[in-house]
Design a protein around this motif. Structure first.
Motif, mmCIF file in Angstrom:
data_model
loop_
_atom_site.group_PDB
_atom_site.id
_atom_site.type_symbol
_atom_site.label_atom_id
_atom_site.label_comp_id
_atom_site.label_asym_id
_atom_site.label_seq_id
_atom_site.Cartn_x
_atom_site.Cartn_y
_atom_site.Cartn_z
ATOM 1 N N UNK A 41 42.423 90.041 -66.720
ATOM 2 C CA UNK A 41 43.703 89.820 -67.402
ATOM 3 C C UNK A 41 44.249 91.105 -68.019
ATOM 4 N N UNK A 42 45.508 91.386 -67.730
ATOM 5 C CA UNK A 42 46.151 92.564 -68.292
ATOM 6 C C UNK A 42 45.775 93.872 -67.652
ATOM 7 N N UNK A 43 44.993 93.813 -66.571
ATOM 8 C CA UNK A 43 44.554 95.049 -65.913
ATOM 9 C C UNK A 43 45.004 95.061 -64.458
ATOM 10 N N UNK A 44 44.982 96.247 -63.882
ATOM 11 C CA UNK A 44 45.333 96.374 -62.474
ATOM 12 C C UNK A 44 44.173 95.929 -61.588
ATOM 13 N N UNK A 45 44.523 95.515 -60.399
ATOM 14 C CA UNK A 45 43.494 95.160 -59.425
ATOM 15 C C UNK A 45 42.719 96.422 -59.051
ATOM 16 N N UNK A 46 41.392 96.295 -58.981
ATOM 17 C CA UNK A 46 40.561 97.453 -58.676
ATOM 18 C C UNK A 46 39.580 97.128 -57.560
ATOM 19 N N UNK A 47 39.241 98.168 -56.801
ATOM 20 C CA UNK A 47 38.255 98.026 -55.740
ATOM 21 C C UNK A 47 36.863 97.887 -56.338
ATOM 22 N N UNK A 48 36.136 96.897 -55.850
ATOM 23 C CA UNK A 48 34.755 96.686 -56.279
ATOM 24 C C UNK A 48 33.787 97.263 -55.258
ATOM 25 N N UNK A 49 33.978 96.882 -53.994
ATOM 26 C CA UNK A 49 33.091 97.325 -52.926
ATOM 27 C C UNK A 49 33.785 97.118 -51.597
ATOM 28 N N UNK A 50 33.382 97.925 -50.607
ATOM 29 C CA UNK A 50 33.955 97.809 -49.272
ATOM 30 C C UNK A 50 32.866 97.989 -48.234
ATOM 31 N N UNK A 51 33.101 97.410 -47.049
ATOM 32 C CA UNK A 51 32.153 97.540 -45.950
ATOM 33 C C UNK A 51 32.939 97.684 -44.652
ATOM 34 N N UNK A 52 32.575 98.689 -43.866
ATOM 35 C CA UNK A 52 33.293 98.931 -42.619
ATOM 36 C C UNK A 52 32.738 98.056 -41.497
ATOM 37 N N UNK A 54 31.148 99.037 -39.029
ATOM 38 C CA UNK A 54 29.821 99.534 -38.654
ATOM 39 C C UNK A 54 28.781 99.298 -39.745
ATOM 40 N N UNK A 55 29.218 98.756 -40.879
ATOM 41 C CA UNK A 55 28.277 98.428 -41.939
ATOM 42 C C UNK A 55 28.158 99.450 -43.049
ATOM 43 N N UNK A 56 28.931 100.515 -43.003
ATOM 44 C CA UNK A 56 28.923 101.485 -44.096
ATOM 45 C C UNK A 56 29.550 100.859 -45.337
ATOM 46 N N UNK A 57 28.968 101.175 -46.477
ATOM 47 C CA UNK A 57 29.429 100.560 -47.723
ATOM 48 C C UNK A 57 29.791 101.613 -48.767
ATOM 49 N N UNK A 58 30.647 101.215 -49.697
ATOM 50 C CA UNK A 58 30.885 102.028 -50.879
ATOM 51 C C UNK A 58 31.183 101.103 -52.043
ATOM 52 N N UNK A 59 30.886 101.588 -53.243
ATOM 53 C CA UNK A 59 30.973 100.766 -54.445
ATOM 54 C C UNK A 59 31.690 101.507 -55.568
ATOM 55 N N UNK A 60 32.324 100.746 -56.428
ATOM 56 C CA UNK A 60 32.826 101.306 -57.672
ATOM 57 C C UNK A 60 31.631 101.714 -58.529
ATOM 58 N N UNK A 61 31.789 102.776 -59.285
ATOM 59 C CA UNK A 61 30.686 103.252 -60.118
ATOM 60 C C UNK A 61 30.199 102.170 -61.082
ATOM 61 N N UNK A 62 31.106 101.341 -61.538
ATOM 62 C CA UNK A 62 30.758 100.333 -62.542
ATOM 63 C C UNK A 62 29.840 99.242 -62.004
ATOM 64 N N UNK A 63 29.721 99.110 -60.693
ATOM 65 C CA UNK A 63 28.894 98.036 -60.137
ATOM 66 C C UNK A 63 27.722 98.555 -59.305
ATOM 67 N N UNK A 87 29.843 90.778 -69.348
ATOM 68 C CA UNK A 87 31.150 90.196 -69.709
ATOM 69 C C UNK A 87 32.322 90.965 -69.102
ATOM 70 N N UNK A 88 32.190 92.260 -68.978
ATOM 71 C CA UNK A 88 33.277 93.067 -68.408
ATOM 72 C C UNK A 88 33.468 92.864 -66.900
ATOM 73 N N UNK A 89 32.566 92.113 -66.269
ATOM 74 C CA UNK A 89 32.747 91.756 -64.859
ATOM 75 C C UNK A 89 33.668 90.545 -64.706
ATOM 76 N N UNK A 90 34.031 89.928 -65.815
ATOM 77 C CA UNK A 90 34.920 88.775 -65.774
ATOM 78 C C UNK A 90 36.264 89.155 -65.168
ATOM 79 N N UNK A 91 36.656 88.426 -64.127
ATOM 80 C CA UNK A 91 37.898 88.736 -63.411
ATOM 81 C C UNK A 91 38.099 87.706 -62.306
ATOM 82 N N UNK A 92 39.268 87.758 -61.699
ATOM 83 C CA UNK A 92 39.481 87.054 -60.441
ATOM 84 C C UNK A 92 39.091 88.021 -59.328
#
Length: 116
Positions: A41-52, A54-63, A87-92
């Motif tokens: 709430x009140x924040x911008x949408x942010x990337x958490x994690x991605x997977x290509x 081929x299976x390569x992954x990347x993560x936000x530092x916070x997770x 608690x700070x992981x609370x989000x949609x």
């Protein structure tokens, strides 16, 4: 057109775990770059994690070290295993599919609430 349906959200206590799923329509899932985003709430949408494709992954530092993204191409499904929730992981949480043309598709989101 790609349809995405997230599931697995809910209420969990701090330190707990949840696994989110994102089911995709169509037969070309294996070619998509998939990702999880979140918006608090009140924040911008942010990337958490991605997977290509081929299976390569990347993560936000916070997770990093707490969340794991994966995919099962046979089931047209992407997952996000979330451990040691805070608690700070609370989000949609939203899943996103990027197809080969560069076009993005989004799911409707699933609520994750971390609270005691």
């Amino acid at each position: 057109q790609v349809q995405l349906v997230e599931s697995g959200g809910g209420l969990v206590q701090p330190g707990g775990s949840l696994r989110l799923s994102c089911a995709a329509s169509g037969s070309l899932f294996r070619f998509y770059t998939m990702a999880w985003y979140r918006q608090a709430p009140g924040k911008q949408r942010e990337l958490v994690a991605a997977i290509t494709s081929s299976g390569s992954t990347n993560y936000a530092d916070s997770v990093k070290g707490r969340f794991t993204i994966s995919r099962d191409n046979a089931k047209n499904t992407m997952y996000l295993q979330m451990n040691s929730l805070r608690p700070e992981d609370t989000a949609v949480y939203f899943c996103r599919a990027r197809i080969r043309t560069g076009e993005d598709y989004w799911g409707q989101g699933t609520q994750v609430t971390v609270s005691s």
